[in-house]
Structures are given as structure tokens and as C-alpha cells.
Motif scaffolding. Sequence first.
Motif, PDB file in Angstrom:
ATOM      1  N   ILE A   7       0.835  -1.198   0.000  1.00  0.00           N
ATOM      2  CA  ILE A   7       0.000   0.000   0.000  1.00  0.00           C
ATOM      3  C   ILE A   7       0.871   1.250   0.000  1.00  0.00           C
ATOM      4  CG2 ILE A   7      -1.721   1.288   1.308  1.00  0.00           C
ATOM      5  CD1 ILE A   7      -2.715  -1.447   2.340  1.00  0.00           C
ATOM      6  N   ALA A   8       2.006   1.184   0.726  1.00  0.00           N
ATOM      7  CA  ALA A   8       2.914   2.333   0.760  1.00  0.00           C
ATOM      8  C   ALA A   8       3.429   2.632  -0.640  1.00  0.00           C
ATOM      9  CB  ALA A   8       4.078   2.056   1.711  1.00  0.00           C
ATOM     10  N   GLN A  34      -1.209   9.216   3.050  1.00  0.00           N
ATOM     11  CA  GLN A  34      -1.256   8.480   4.316  1.00  0.00           C
ATOM     12  C   GLN A  34      -2.697   8.152   4.707  1.00  0.00           C
ATOM     13  OE1 GLN A  34       1.404   7.909   6.773  1.00  0.00           O
ATOM     14  NE2 GLN A  34      -0.180   6.805   7.881  1.00  0.00           N
ATOM     15  N   ARG A  43      -4.215   5.366   2.633  1.00  0.00           N
ATOM     16  CA  ARG A  43      -3.456   4.157   2.972  1.00  0.00           C
ATOM     17  C   ARG A  43      -3.992   3.544   4.259  1.00  0.00           C
ATOM     18  NH1 ARG A  43       2.376   6.246   2.133  1.00  0.00           N
ATOM     19  NH2 ARG A  43       2.384   6.299   4.364  1.00  0.00           N
TER      20      ARG A  43
END
Lengths: 332, 339
Positions: B300-301, B307, B310
Motif C-alpha cells: 500500500i505504501a 497516508q 493508505r
Amino acid sequence: MTTQVASLPPSAASPDRLVRLVASGAVIVTILYLILYGLYALWEPSALTAYTFGSLVNNTAPLAIAAAGETLVILARGFDLSVAGVISLTNVVMASYPVDGPGGALLSLMLCMAVGGIVGAVNGYLVAVLRLQTIAATLGTMIICQGLSLVILDAPGGVVSDFVADTLTDTLFGFVPVSGLIVAAVVGAWLMLRRTDLGVALYTIGTDEAAAALSGVRVARTRFLAFVAAGMVYGIAGFMLTAQTVTGNPNSGSPFLMLTFAAVALGGTSLSGGRGGLVGSIMGAALLMLLQKVLFSGGVSSFYTGIFQGAVLVLAIVFSRALTHLLERSRA
Amino acid sequence: MTPATLDPALSASKDERRVTRVRPELVTVLSTFALSALLIVASRFVSPALGSWGQAATVVSLSSFLIVAAFGQGLVILVGGLDLSVASLITLSAVLCTTWVGPEAGAAGILLIPAILVVCALIGAVSGLGITVLGIPPFIMTMATGIIVAAGALGYTSGTPRGSAPAPLLALMKGEVAGIPLLLIFTAAFVIAAAVLQQATGFGRRLYAVGASARAAFVAGVPVTRTVVAAYMLSATASGVAGLMLVGYSDGATLRMGDSYLLPTIAAVVVGGSSILGGSGSFVATVGGAVLLTTLGTVIAALGIGQGWRTVIEGSIILIALLLLRENTFARIRSWFPR
């Protein structure tokens, strides 16, 4: 006689009831609070002024309301971690979409309660219908709420309407804090709810779910409603926090997670459900916040506040258990 | 009516069952690892730099901290408890490591590392004794010790931890032997030792017995108090080890070091299919949960999104994993195999 579900004591003044009242967490934590407040007043004479009391109530209100909501879920034998997420989410929603004036404040409050109610409904569906474990399901919704808070406001900031910031931290007639009235309104709603079928069902599910289901309590529906109501109450807590901090912060709810459970436990509500009440949790929150203030005025470095909070938490529970034990023994 | 007169058909049918039975734990372990592998391969579509063996090795290194801490959490959950002091103990051991031991530690300084783990174990013992002897609910007791330890670490460092990692820890976390990272070897050894302890020793069986029913275990002669206290001591020690590993990995300590590990330890145990109420689950499944969560985190990063989204995806995945790994899912899979 045989149709009675809850076993009521034979008369109001029976020793059974007295013992239970004295040993109940709400009474113990209130006594502790008064003792601590007395010490605080000795230390700091200004403690008895309306201003100091008002600001203490203002500081306490968000945690007290959050703990009140959490109590609803815990009574029905569950844990709700989403409290931290809902507070962050409502805080950033308010700071990103400020609405001015009294009508705007009401609109914001409705919006906060709606956001909390939706999160609560998701929790309730996951737990009551899909039968997930409460800690695990609410852990997921909490993380999602934290993420949405970051999406709405990725750094501390935002604007809070002046009306919300000024009025909700003000005092009426010079001595009644407005935030205290909001807490009182939550308590009032609870006292009414407790006498309804839903209120009784909460306790019976927490005590013995199988027996409750056999006696015709609609377990899934009750649990679902407990989560929805709790979510709406967290929304009020987020609303009060925003009035307090006058800013938005996507992580503002995180410190509430542990403290909420600490307040509920201090207030004598059993974390395995069925016993306790909302008033105890509010007093538990008040005690935790007062402790912080007393330590600060006593010159203890704020670094060490947690040591005292942890110790009080353990001692209050040991004390309440010991007292119950002693009282029961002296009667036998 | 001696056992010898039993109808032989009874024992025969039992054998037959054993052959065709699919254990739910096995399904969980296989599905978590398969999902992780699939994710790593699929992540090649996200970015060409991903989906390699190198990335797989990175994921395993990153999940090592979670694996170690989740072992302790898993033991405590197994005996029907919950350890909320994980984050504080990770931070405490990291802070003690940089201040007591520090980068210039000689042989004598290194001896302080076991001392740090002893401190952690003693804190775990306090939690365990509060729960067993004083009868304080685990949730509250470990939360209280967690709050107290966090405040202690904060006060001890006056808010700013100083120092950096001792050389041996740096070597363990960054070094290689014959091209294989030392951390991988350490993690593999830890997983094997931990799995043996939980699954193949008397102590491990006592943990399961206490988790299934403390009263029944007591009647059967299991020293319940000692077993539960030992579980909390092991959990605190495992958190301490994770803290030391983090110090070696990031060459320093911060006061928020452990914060991001508390909820993932619980998530790893639950995603691994253990009941949060205790009495069931296996460590290998928890390892699968930890690897899956870390893989998801890294993939996902790499998506290059903010952020916030995510975090939303991470939360949704926990919920989806929970829904997929429910008991009746196992029942359905089992029904595909003819008896």
C-alpha cells in the motif's frame, strides 16, 4: 412472580441494596473525587472559585462523554475501540467545515452525532449481524476513521466557529459551566434509557447472553443499537473536544483510547459486562482529569502523570473488590 | 467391560476421520502466506521495482519486529488475556538500551542487554500477579502497567531519549552471513523456537489448557497462576526483544517507538485465526498474520497515495480478513473435502 426477569431486592432499604450501593464503583469514585478535590483546595485556594471549577469541567467534558458512550457497549459485553477514531473524525469535520452562529453549532452537533451514529451502525452490523469479535471489528473501524480523518485534514489546523469555541466553554450565571450541562444532558438521556426495555436488555445481555436470548431479549438488535448510541455519544465528545481545543487535529482522538477505558473501569463498570453504569464512568473521567490538575499544581513533572493515573486505576479496582468482599463477609 | 472388548469398528472410523480432516489452523496458515506471496507478485504491476526476492526479504525483515512482539501477545491471548503494555515495553527496552548500553559499550556493557530483558520480564510478572492474585481484569491491569511504564520512560529521559545503538545490535540487524541477512536467520530461529515452545512442550499444552478452561485446568493439576504469570512475563520479554531489534534497526530510540506496534500485535493474532477469547490458535498462524499485515503495509505504501487513504485501506483489509477467516468459512472449505 415467576415472570420477573431481573431479580429485584425485596425492599429498597434492604441491607443487600445498601451494600451494593456503598461498594458500587460510582460511589467509591465520587468519594475519591471529593477527597482529592479537598486536597486540591488545601493546596491551591483558588480551586474553590467558579473559574477554576469551570475550566476543570471543560477539560473533563470530552473524556467524560466519551467514557459514557463506551459504557453502553461495555455493559452489553463488548469493547469499542472506534471511540478514538470517531473523536478524531468529528474533530476534523468540524474544523474543516465550520458553521457560524447558534444554528451552526446545532448543525455541527447534529453532523457529529450523525458521523458517530454511522460508524456505530457499521460496528453494530459487523458485531451483531456478521458476528465478528468486538475488539477486532472496532479495531478495523477505528483505523478506517483515523485514515478518513487524515484524508479530510492531513495536518493540524482548520477553523472552529467562534460561537462554538466561546459559548461551550462559558459559564451560565457566572457559575454553571455550559459543558457541565451537556454532560448532564447525556446523563439525563441515560437515566431515561435505563428504564426502557432497551436499557434493561443491555444489562441482561451483558450478564448472560444465552439466558437473555431465551427470555425473549432481541440480542442482535440490542447490541446493534448499543453501538449506534455509543457512536452518537462519541460524536458529542468530539464536538466538545473541538470547542475545547479550537482547532482540528487528525490524531486528536488517540489519547482518548486508553483513558476512556480507564475511566469506565474506575467508575466500577465491569469490563466483562452486565454491571455498572454511566454515571460512574463520568466520575471516573473526572477523577482522572482532576488528578492531572492536582499533580500539576503540586509541582509533579507532567512526565510522571501517567504513573499516578495507572496506580489510581489499579488501586481503585483493588479497593472496590476488597470492600465488596468485606461487606459481604460481615453480613454472613 | 474392559477397553479390549470395544467394537473394533469404533477405532477404525476414528482413523478414517484423521486422514480426511482439514485442520482450520492449516487453512489459515496457508491462506495468509499464499495471500502474502500473491500480493508481492502482484505488486510488480504497481511498480516494476517491486515483486522481487529483494522485496520479499525486506518484508520479512520489516515484519520481524511484529512477529516477535505478536508472539507474546499471542501467548497472553491464548490464556484468555490481553496485553496492552506491549507498546510501552518496546519503548522502555529501546530507551534503556540506548541510555544504559549505548554505542561505545564494551563486553561489560553488553551484559546489560539481558538485564534490560529481566526488567521487562519483571514488569510482565507484576501484570501477571495483579491479574491472577489480585483478580484485576487483564485489560485494565496491562493498561495500567502500560501507562505507568510509558510515564516512567518519559520521565527517565525527560522527554528526549539520547544515545544510539550498541555495535552488536547494529551488526545483528544489518549484518549478513554468506549473503543471508543475519536478521532473517535470527527471525527464523526465533519462530522455530517459539513455535516449539507453544506447540510441543508441556508448558505450551498447559497454556492451551488454561485458555480453554482455567477451572478445568486447575482441577487437572495445572499450576494456573504460574502458567498465566509466565505468559505475561514471556510477553513482556518478547516486547523487550522487539524494542532492542528496533534500536538496532533505526540506530536510536524514540518515546513513540512502540506505539505503532500495540494494535498490529492484536491484529496479527486475530488475522492468524486465534480466538481473542483464548484457548485456540497457533504461533505459525500468527506469523502468517504478521507477514500478511506487513506485506499489505509495504504494498500500500508503494501505491503512492496519501497516508490517509493508505490507513483507510489497511483498516478495511483487517475487516475483510476477519470476515474471510470466520469459523463458517472453514466449515465451508472443509465441506469441499469428502469424508
